[in-house]
Write a protein that holds these residues in place. Sequence first.
Motif, PDB file in Angstrom:
ATOM      1  N   PRO A  90      15.159   8.022  -1.281  1.00  0.00           N
ATOM      2  CA  PRO A  90      14.564   6.805  -2.064  1.00  0.00           C
ATOM      3  C   PRO A  90      13.075   6.568  -1.571  1.00  0.00           C
ATOM      4  CG  PRO A  90      16.003   6.247  -0.075  1.00  0.00           C
ATOM      5  CD  PRO A  90      16.021   7.912  -0.233  1.00  0.00           C
ATOM      6  N   LYS A  91      12.488   6.100  -2.628  1.00  0.00           N
ATOM      7  CA  LYS A  91      10.990   5.446  -2.308  1.00  0.00           C
ATOM      8  C   LYS A  91      11.187   4.197  -2.456  1.00  0.00           C
ATOM      9  CE  LYS A  91       9.475   9.743  -4.206  1.00  0.00           C
ATOM     10  NZ  LYS A  91       9.118  10.350  -5.402  1.00  0.00           N
ATOM     11  N   SER A  92      10.728   3.275  -1.170  1.00  0.00           N
ATOM     12  CA  SER A  92      10.679   2.009  -1.144  1.00  0.00           C
ATOM     13  C   SER A  92       9.317   1.510  -0.763  1.00  0.00           C
ATOM     14  CB  SER A  92      11.913   1.388  -0.255  1.00  0.00           C
ATOM     15  OG  SER A  92      11.466   1.672   1.235  1.00  0.00           O
ATOM     16  N   ASN A  93       8.911   0.257  -1.102  1.00  0.00           N
ATOM     17  CA  ASN A  93       7.784  -0.238  -0.608  1.00  0.00           C
ATOM     18  C   ASN A  93       8.192  -1.886  -0.374  1.00  0.00           C
ATOM     19  OD1 ASN A  93       5.288  -0.964  -0.158  1.00  0.00           O
ATOM     20  ND2 ASN A  93       4.596  -1.067  -2.491  1.00  0.00           N
ATOM     21  N   VAL A  94       8.305  -1.541   1.015  1.00  0.00           N
ATOM     22  CA  VAL A  94       8.755  -3.020   1.384  1.00  0.00           C
ATOM     23  C   VAL A  94       7.911  -3.859   2.787  1.00  0.00           C
ATOM     24  CG1 VAL A  94      11.299  -2.464   0.917  1.00  0.00           C
ATOM     25  CG2 VAL A  94      10.407  -1.980   2.977  1.00  0.00           C
ATOM     26  N   PRO A  95       8.028  -4.951   2.912  1.00  0.00           N
ATOM     27  CA  PRO A  95       7.245  -5.639   3.865  1.00  0.00           C
ATOM     28  C   PRO A  95       7.555  -4.825   5.526  1.00  0.00           C
ATOM     29  CG  PRO A  95       8.182  -7.267   2.694  1.00  0.00           C
ATOM     30  CD  PRO A  95       8.743  -5.822   1.924  1.00  0.00           C
ATOM     31  N   LEU A  99       4.850  -4.072   8.676  1.00  0.00           N
ATOM     32  CA  LEU A  99       5.135  -4.725   9.951  1.00  0.00           C
ATOM     33  C   LEU A  99       5.307  -3.321  11.018  1.00  0.00           C
ATOM     34  CD1 LEU A  99       7.434  -7.435   8.967  1.00  0.00           C
ATOM     35  CD2 LEU A  99       5.130  -7.606   9.604  1.00  0.00           C
ATOM     36  N   ILE A 100       5.838  -2.628  10.447  1.00  0.00           N
ATOM     37  CA  ILE A 100       6.185  -1.409  11.465  1.00  0.00           C
ATOM     38  C   ILE A 100       4.663  -0.810  11.838  1.00  0.00           C
ATOM     39  CG2 ILE A 100       6.818   0.556  10.366  1.00  0.00           C
ATOM     40  CD1 ILE A 100       9.149   0.655  12.756  1.00  0.00           C
ATOM     41  N   MET A 101       3.827  -0.365  10.878  1.00  0.00           N
ATOM     42  CA  MET A 101       2.533   0.101  11.141  1.00  0.00           C
ATOM     43  C   MET A 101       1.750  -0.649  11.884  1.00  0.00           C
ATOM     44  SD  MET A 101       2.512   3.050   9.864  1.00  0.00           S
ATOM     45  CE  MET A 101       0.684   3.464   9.501  1.00  0.00           C
ATOM     46  N   LEU A 102       1.806  -2.079  11.892  1.00  0.00           N
ATOM     47  CA  LEU A 102       1.117  -3.199  12.635  1.00  0.00           C
ATOM     48  C   LEU A 102       1.677  -3.188  13.945  1.00  0.00           C
ATOM     49  CD1 LEU A 102       0.703  -5.785  10.107  1.00  0.00           C
ATOM     50  CD2 LEU A 102      -1.123  -4.595  11.096  1.00  0.00           C
ATOM     51  N   ASN A 103       2.883  -3.278  14.160  1.00  0.00           N
ATOM     52  CA  ASN A 103       3.690  -3.327  15.486  1.00  0.00           C
ATOM     53  C   ASN A 103       4.221  -2.336  16.461  1.00  0.00           C
ATOM     54  OD1 ASN A 103       3.162  -6.185  15.201  1.00  0.00           O
ATOM     55  ND2 ASN A 103       4.780  -6.343  13.643  1.00  0.00           N
ATOM     56  N   SER A 104       4.345  -0.995  15.713  1.00  0.00           N
ATOM     57  CA  SER A 104       5.067  -0.110  16.385  1.00  0.00           C
ATOM     58  C   SER A 104       4.216   0.401  17.679  1.00  0.00           C
ATOM     59  CB  SER A 104       5.137   1.224  15.356  1.00  0.00           C
ATOM     60  OG  SER A 104       5.631   2.387  16.092  1.00  0.00           O
TER      61      SER A 104
END
Length: 190
Positions: A90-95, A99-104
């Motif tokens: 699947p190819k999703s584009n979700v918030p 968020l994981i790129m900001l907080n991981s």
Amino acid sequence: HRFSVRRIESEALRDSILAISGRLDLAPYGPPIPVYLTPFMQGRGRPGSSGPLDGAGRRSVYQSVNRNFLNPFMLTFDTPQPATTVGRRPKSNVPAQALIMLNSEFVHAQSDVWAKRLAASPPETDIVALAYRQAFARFPDENERKVMTQFVHDLAATKQLPPQNAIRDEAVLREVCHVLLNKKELLYID
């Protein structure tokens, strides 16, 4: 003449982040690296020990897969669940992806590694140009350079540093690296 913009797969994204930070280990073969277990990954069958946060720098293909304890970073970017057969990813584009790129923890740790590498560059190096070259294989345009310079000056003011040499400060560089790792250009092939 036209190719639709598409997002790279989770494995390629993780490997790109490791490569940009300079932490990617390209050695072939070897045993799988155990998955990093976050404090939230609890339950029956939990592995006895956690792997390193960055997977020892190894490519994603060498990461161990445990059906009940999957890497949350990879799951957010549509890594298939190993419990079933998947014919097409699947190819999703979700918030949650932003968020994981900001907080991981992983992204923050790689930003820190990359910042240390940039800070160690020779004094005459244009840090902004070098960071863009390492991340996107291109130089920043004038607008990007202007925005990044303003960002560095604002950070320097916040951290009470002299603005003329703030780009050499590791704390400032860490933030610059984190911003660059969160650019859509890293996530999408145009």
